[in-house]
Structures are given as structure tokens and as C-alpha cells.
Design an enzyme around this catalytic site. Sequence first.
Site, PDB file in Angstrom:
ATOM      1  N   GLY A 139       0.815  -1.210   0.000  1.00 26.30           N
ATOM      2  CA  GLY A 139       0.000   0.000   0.000  1.00 26.30           C
ATOM      3  C   GLY A 139       0.843   1.250   0.000  1.00 26.30           C
ATOM      4  O   GLY A 139       0.649   2.143   0.828  1.00 26.30           O
ATOM      5  N   GLY A 152       0.860   8.677   0.830  1.00 18.14           N
ATOM      6  CA  GLY A 152       0.860   8.795   2.278  1.00 18.14           C
ATOM      7  C   GLY A 152       2.045   8.156   2.972  1.00 18.14           C
ATOM      8  O   GLY A 152       3.188   8.248   2.517  1.00 18.14           O
ATOM      9  N   ILE A 153       1.772   7.495   4.091  1.00 16.20           N
ATOM     10  CA  ILE A 153       2.819   6.888   4.902  1.00 16.20           C
ATOM     11  C   ILE A 153       3.590   5.842   4.099  1.00 16.20           C
ATOM     12  O   ILE A 153       4.816   5.764   4.158  1.00 16.20           O
ATOM     13  CB  ILE A 153       2.222   6.262   6.174  1.00 16.20           C
ATOM     14  N   SER A 191      -1.465   1.642  14.651  1.00 17.96           N
ATOM     15  CA  SER A 191      -1.981   2.983  14.930  1.00 17.96           C
ATOM     16  C   SER A 191      -2.184   3.145  16.426  1.00 17.96           C
ATOM     17  O   SER A 191      -2.395   2.155  17.149  1.00 17.96           O
ATOM     18  CB  SER A 191      -3.321   3.191  14.217  1.00 17.96           C
ATOM     19  N   TYR A 221     -12.153  -0.134  12.828  1.00 15.98           N
ATOM     20  CA  TYR A 221     -10.763   0.197  12.483  1.00 15.98           C
ATOM     21  C   TYR A 221      -9.846  -0.061  13.679  1.00 15.98           C
ATOM     22  O   TYR A 221      -8.791  -0.701  13.544  1.00 15.98           O
ATOM     23  CB  TYR A 221     -10.675   1.664  12.068  1.00 15.98           C
TER      24      TYR A 221
END
Length: 258
Positions: free
Chosen positions: A14, A18-19, A135, A148
Site C-alpha cells: 500500500g 501517504g505513509i 496505529s 478500524y
Amino acid sequence: MNLELAGKTALVTGSTAGIGLAIATRLAGEGADVIVNGRTEERVSKAMAASGAAHGLVADLASEGGFRLCMERFPKIDILVNNLGIFEAKPFGDIPDADWRRFFEVNVLSGVRLCRHYLAPMLEQNWGRIVFISSESGLQIPTEMIHYGMSKTAQLAVSRGLAETTAGSAVTVNAVLPGPTKSEGVTAFVDQMAKEGGQGRDEVEKAFFRNVRPTSILQRFIAPDEIAAVVAFVCSPLAAAINGTSLKADGGVVRSIA
């Protein structure tokens, strides 16, 4: 600092924005042969050009078909960064079974499949790095997206469990826990909120940390590059003593001394 990553092959899942893109860029800058991954040729090509990655993998790694394609093209790697993930805000009562399954499939099972394949060769060569991008929501489950948070907590369990299997080797498995980060999705969210409320981005950001993440010490969104720097170090041979750890890079959101 020389992170001694030259010649190491690293897959960042992915990683077209972004990250993930920031991690790929940082690892490539440290001399690693990086594989960037996304679901479309266009995005993967752009990510390769932006990051300096050596390879591109067009595959949905949340699917078994995408996993098999990855195994065929890259049967052996030195570093695996499980960054692939999705998020959305939704009231608990409105989250159907299909969403729970989808979040587990994308955020957890995608990494499990890859680890099941890549961990054994790492142990055989007696060197490897696996990093789960979890996260702070895995520790402090957000009420606005419990599904999530569940998936991010599950990543921590998998990461720690796998680390136990590496005892006595030079393979490490860790999780990095970013706080609210200025990713592609967050930027779109902030822009939408600013437009709907007739506010500027700065005002929306300040309101977010005042009302939604008041425990943040940083009091701003973290830049993807700031997360990438932490991940690159964890992937380095210099981080040999870090194993089985949930490493917070959350801006101080989690009120904890350990």
C-alpha cells in the site's frame, strides 16, 4: 546516520501515497531495493518515479490472487512493511458484518498471509525485518471507528506473537503506531470539512485536536516523512535490539509511560 540498508530488498505494501510512499522513499534513499505496491499501474508507476523504488507490484494484496502474484514475482525479501490499510468513520450501530470482515481482511489478513510466506526464509537466512504499521487507535479505540481500532489492535497481537517465534535469531518483528497523520485520506477529510464549514485548513486541524484528539502533545497532524524515519530505523540492522515492540510515533496521543 548510515542505516546499513544498501542491498536489502524491501516490500512496502500500500505504498503509492501517504505513509507507505514516504516509507518507500526513505528506504530507497537508504540504498534498499524497494518494491512499491498499489492496485493500478498508473499509481504504481507514479510511486516508483517519486520514491526511487527499484520495482513496482500492481496487485491487491488484500486478496488471495494478489498475494499469489506477489509470491511469484518476489519469492524472497529481506524487509516486509505491512502498511496496507483502510479506515473510515462510522457509528458502531451502522457497521454491518461485511464491513467488519472487510477491515479484518485488508488490515490484518493481508499482512498475515505475507508473513506466513516471508518469515520462514528470513529465519533460514538468519536476518529479516517485519514491521506492521498499526496505529495509536489500536491502543485507544476511537468510538467513531471501532472496526478500524479492532483491526489495529489485532495487528499488535499478530506482531508480538510472530516476534516470539524469532527467539535467538537476527529476525525482528515490530509494530509502529502512528498518531493522526497527514495522509492522502486525512488531507481529503480536512479539505472536505473546511469546505463544508467555510473554514481554513488550519482552523479545521486545530478543532480536530481540540475536540477529537485532545491528548495529543504535538497538536498537529504528523507528516508521513516523520513516520517513515521511525520505520526506516526499525528496519535497520542498527535496530537489532528492538523486537516484539509496539513503538509509538503518535505525537503523545496515548497517555502512557510504557
